[in-house]
Design an enzyme around this catalytic site. Structure first.
Site, PDB file in Angstrom:
ATOM      1  N   ASP A  72     182.508  -0.618  40.271  1.00 36.28           N
ATOM      2  CA  ASP A  72     183.387  -1.768  40.411  1.00 36.28           C
ATOM      3  C   ASP A  72     182.957  -2.527  41.665  1.00 36.28           C
ATOM      4  O   ASP A  72     182.482  -1.927  42.632  1.00 36.28           O
ATOM      5  CB  ASP A  72     184.840  -1.297  40.542  1.00 36.28           C
ATOM      6  CG  ASP A  72     185.791  -2.447  40.766  1.00 36.28           C
ATOM      7  OD1 ASP A  72     185.750  -3.399  39.981  1.00 36.28           O
ATOM      8  OD2 ASP A  72     186.557  -2.388  41.738  1.00 36.28           O
ATOM      9  N   THR A 116     184.823  -5.170  43.643  1.00 36.75           N
ATOM     10  CA  THR A 116     185.825  -5.350  44.681  1.00 36.75           C
ATOM     11  C   THR A 116     186.383  -4.005  45.128  1.00 36.75           C
ATOM     12  O   THR A 116     186.909  -3.239  44.329  1.00 36.75           O
ATOM     13  CB  THR A 116     186.973  -6.243  44.175  1.00 36.75           C
ATOM     14  OG1 THR A 116     186.420  -7.452  43.670  1.00 36.75           O
ATOM     15  CG2 THR A 116     187.954  -6.536  45.289  1.00 36.75           C
ATOM     16  N   ASP A 141     188.762   1.385  42.575  1.00 41.82           N
ATOM     17  CA  ASP A 141     189.920   1.575  43.445  1.00 41.82           C
ATOM     18  C   ASP A 141     191.198   1.015  42.850  1.00 41.82           C
ATOM     19  O   ASP A 141     192.281   1.274  43.360  1.00 41.82           O
ATOM     20  CB  ASP A 141     189.681   0.944  44.820  1.00 41.82           C
ATOM     21  CG  ASP A 141     189.565  -0.582  44.750  1.00 41.82           C
ATOM     22  OD1 ASP A 141     189.310  -1.101  43.636  1.00 41.82           O
ATOM     23  OD2 ASP A 141     189.747  -1.242  45.785  1.00 41.82           O
TER      24      ASP A 141
END
Length: 825
Positions: free
Chosen positions: A321, A323, A568
């Protein structure tokens, strides 16, 4: 039937909320009693009972436990020492997983911040779980939205929904807009009425599927289960064969039962059972995993499941991922591109004011480091930034180089055709935006802000572009080096984000990846085969939904890849759940951490190479020592079938096998399993181990059988002397297997092997140990027969080892499957 309370929104309620008084205490009580609060049944990890049950109720424990209980019932506690191995395996698994559970639970508690609501007309802080439907939330910069809500009113309210959607750009929210639980306020302030709570909220629904428990796909664990399954099928017929042989050797079943000699026959049968099971290999695997988990914990890497230590070493596809993983989730100033360099304006001083403005949004605040403000500018009027307008403005008077109005905002909004320099500025802005950079323009308007235009959504005409400003996401300083490591190790990388593909591609290029363009996931085919083809041919994917992330992981797995996924946000939870190894960052949502196998507690992406190295050490060393245990299983099965078929008494007591196991397998294997080992992972752990262990075990069985044939032919030796000769033959051939699988030798390995030979001498000669293990020094001729048989077996094992390495060199050039490393350690 219980009457449900009336929760319809009366005119009074609506009027109260419109005035900002929120719910009354009575209304809160009614909703709480009706179950309309924000409590959920989500548990961050497995319960203690689930951990105990998983580690206790195994086939391994059932077999060993029954054998252990039988020997205790027979009063043969000396022969039940193997029960300590089973207990150790059981306790290590429970302790390690419970430690991980407690650490994770503490993390979840720390992430639960209080919420601010209006009740009885007063703003107050309450626990997130105490929020009820229709509560009025006060949202401020930095707040995490605790429940799904609808905006009542707001001023410049911007919400970061990246944890939920992966889209890193803040979204402006006006009255009537929906805000989702888990999103974060990054600009402005406002009030919102709660519409969904608890398990009905967006984040809870998304994580419902992720709460299903699953185990790490571990090749080592799967191989051990397969071995135990094979051994289980052999146990019953072999045990019956050995038991019959024991009884016949004691005069037949009737006489054995009448005289009580059946007890020694039962002990012999148990000895064959325990010898067949690679008892210590299960324990040693748990120890190696546990030690690996402890080592990684010192590096701030939390292992949720023991076998996850192994997992990342097997990964060949790493999905990231953007970000929060590759970037820090915030914008930084990139560069200023002057459009009108001939104009004599101190625009840098103006940018310093915009960066220091208390009402600045996140983008404008990032200017503060590049353009420090001395606090000397005093504006006469300001227009604060609004995400709806996409610009802010300030007017100065009296300053020689700053007097007039300055507008900072989106080029396509601020600039109008016909103004000098606009065409070029818009063209340059489009070019910069296409490279993935976020672009703003600083424009100048002579004189004060026109009063008549103050309320308009677009700045007045005549704003002249001074410079274009570009911004990029802050890349983690360790990301580029870590990605380079994985590429060097042959691990393919895919960046999967909910953000704009161009922005994601720009980040990828900054990290050194070959990503000219990003793939827009809105065009991604749903067919798994076509999706796999797109994944194989592209590196960067943008506008990816949470469901697509999961489907992409599944497609890669169907294509034969072992997939690791980092993330996250709650939007990553489904993909993390399905990945072979899910890795959560320190900033991850509690639900995301709960479904991950590894958690980087300090958020350092460069911890992953260390995890790979630890996993490689575990896999390579367990593969090395597994040969010891599997050769034992091979010779135990061969001896059981041979001696049972000939109706001979089994040549060992369980306690004697415990001694030989400790010297030739258990103790040295423990040290070997914890030593450094940098060999790269290659699939086929079980096949490689068995291809050497089985013939080596048959050689050991033949050597022991030869000694017993000699003893039977002579017929004048005691049972203890014959067993001692068998123990000596087994120990010498077993130690030779240890020696050849430890090649290339270094000082530490040589010391371990030498200590085991000394231990064998001590066991055979110390009176106390001789008495405990039932040993008797054999006569010279039987001793010579034992040594000769062992020497022949050792020569055969050496030849097998050379043949095995030669074959591995042909099938896997440059790699010896059993012990090849980059350098002797």
């Amino acid at each position: 039937m219980t009457e449900q309370p009336d929760l319809s929104h009366s005119r009074t309620d609506v009027r109260c909320r419109a005035m900002g008084s929120g719910l009354s205490s009575a209304q809160v009580t009614v909703r709480t009693e009706a179950g309309l609060d924000n409590r959920t049944s989500f548990s961050s990890s497995r319960t203690l009972w689930q951990i105990i049950r998983t580690n206790l109720l195994t086939l391994f424990n059932a077999i060993v436990g029954c054998s252990f209980v039988l020997l205790l019932l027979l009063g043969q506690w000396k022969d039940a020492l193997f029960g300590l191995t089973a207990a150790g395996n059981f306790l290590i698994g429970i302790v390690q997983e419970y430690r991980a559970k407690r650490a994770l639970d503490r993390i979840a508690i720390l992430n639960a911040s209080p919420a601010r609501v209006i009740r009885d007309g007063i703003a107050q802080d309450i626990d997130v779980q105490e929020i009820v439907r229709d509560d009025v939330l006060l949202l401020r910069i930095g707040d995490q939205v605790p429940a799904d809500a609808t905006i009542v009113d707001g001023d410049g309210l911007e919400i970061d929904e990246s944890l939920l959607t992966g889209e890193s750009a803040p979204v402006n929210k006006g009255p009537g807009s929906e805000v989702l639980s888990g999103s974060i306020v990054v600009a402005g302030h406002g009030k919102a009425r709660v519409v969904s709570v608890g398990s009905d909220s967006f984040a809870s629904k998304m994580t419902a599927e992720a709460k299903r428990f699953s185990m790490v796909n571990s090749e080592i664990r799967n191989s051990l289960k397969r071995i135990l399954r094979w051994v289980t099928w052999l146990l019953l017929p072999v045990v019956l064969l050995v038991a019959n042989g024991q009884m016949q050797a004691n005069g037949g079943w009737e006489q054995a039962i009448t005289t009580g000699t059946w007890r020694s026959g039962a002990v012999g049968a148990v000895a064959s059972v325990i010898a067949m099971i690679p008892l210590g290999l299960v324990l040693l695997s748990s120890v190696a995993f546990a030690v690996g988990g402890i080592r990684l914990a010192r590096e701030n890497v939390l292992i949720q499941e023991l076998a996850a230590v192994e997992g990342l070493a097997r990964v060949d596809m790493l999905c990231l991922d953007k970000t929060g993983t590759l970037t820090e989730g915030r914008l930084v100033f990139d560069a200023a591109h002057e459009v009108a360099p001939s104009l004599d304006y101190d625009w840098k001083q103006v940018l310093g004011w915009f960066g220091a403005d208390p009402q600045a949004n996140a983008t404008a605040r990032s200017l503060a480091d590049a353009f420090p403000s001395d606090g000397g500018l005093r504006p006469t009027s300001t227009a604060p930034f609004s995400s709806a307008r996409k610009w802010s403005a300030v007017t100065f008077s009296g300053g020689r180089f700053v007097s007039g109005t300055w507008i900072l905002g989106a080029p396509e909004i601020v600039l109008r055709e016909g103004t000098l320099g606009t065409a070029r500025a818009l063209e340059d802005a489009t070019s910069l935006a296409s490279s993935g950079l976020r672009t703003m323009v600083l424009a100048y308007l002579p004189g004060p802000w026109p009063v008549q235009d103050a309320g308009e959504e677009q700045p007045p005409a005549g704003c002249a572009p001074i410079c274009l400003l570009t911004f990029r996401e802050k890349v983690r300083p360790d990301a580029a080096k870590t990605l380079a490591y994985f590429q060097d190790q042959g691990v393919d990388v895919r960046i999967i984000s909910g953000d704009d593909p161009r922005t994601v591609a720009a980040v990828a290029r900054e990290l050194g990846l070959d990503a000219e363009d990003g793939y827009d996931a809105r065009q991604l085919p749903k067919d798994p085969d076509l999706m796999l083809a797109a994944l194989e041919s592209n590196v960067v994917f943008g506008r990816v939904t949470p469901e697509q992330k999961r489907d992409m992981v599944l497609a890669l797995q169907r294509g034969g890849h072992t997939v690791a996924m980092t993330g996250d946000g709650v939007n990553d939870a489904l993909a993390l759940k399905e990945a072979d190894i899910g890795i959560a960052m320190d900033s991850a949502a509690a639900a995301t951490k709960a479904v991950s196998r590894l958690i980087l507690l300090d958020g350092r992406f460069d911890r992953l190479p260390g995890v790979v190295a630890e996993g490689r050490r575990v896999i390579a060393n367990i593969e090395r020592v597994s040969v010891l245990f599997l050769s034992k299983t091979a010779y135990a099965i061969a001896l059981s079938i041979t001696f049972g078929s000939l109706l001979w008494e089994f040549p060992f007591l369980p306690r004697q096998l415990s001694a030989t196991d400790g010297l030739t397998i258990g103790i040295p294997a423990f040290f070997l399993a914890l030593m450094p080992n940098n060999r790269r992972y290659t699939p086929g752990f079980l096949k490689r181990s068995l291809s050497f262990a089985v013939p080596a075990g048959l050689v050991v069985a033949a050597a022991v059988f030869a000694v017993n044939v000699y003893a039977t032919d002579v017929g004048s030796y005691t049972t203890d002397a014959t067993r001692t000769a068998s123990v000596l033959t087994l120990s010498l051939t077993g130690l030779w297997i240890l020696t050849v699988i430890s090649l290339p030798l270094n000082l530490r390995r040589s010391i371990i092997i030498g200590a085991m030979y000394l231990g064998l001498v001590f066991t055979l000669t110390a009176p106390l140990l001789q008495d405990f293990f039932g040993l008797e020094w054999p006569p010279n001729d039987l001793l010579l027969a034992s040594l000769g048989s062992a020497l022949t077996g050792m020569l055969a094992i050496g030849a097998l080892h050379r043949l095995h390495n030669r074959r591995d060199a042909l099938t896997s050039p440059g790699l010896s499957a059993l012990h090849r490393e980059k350098a002797p350690q």
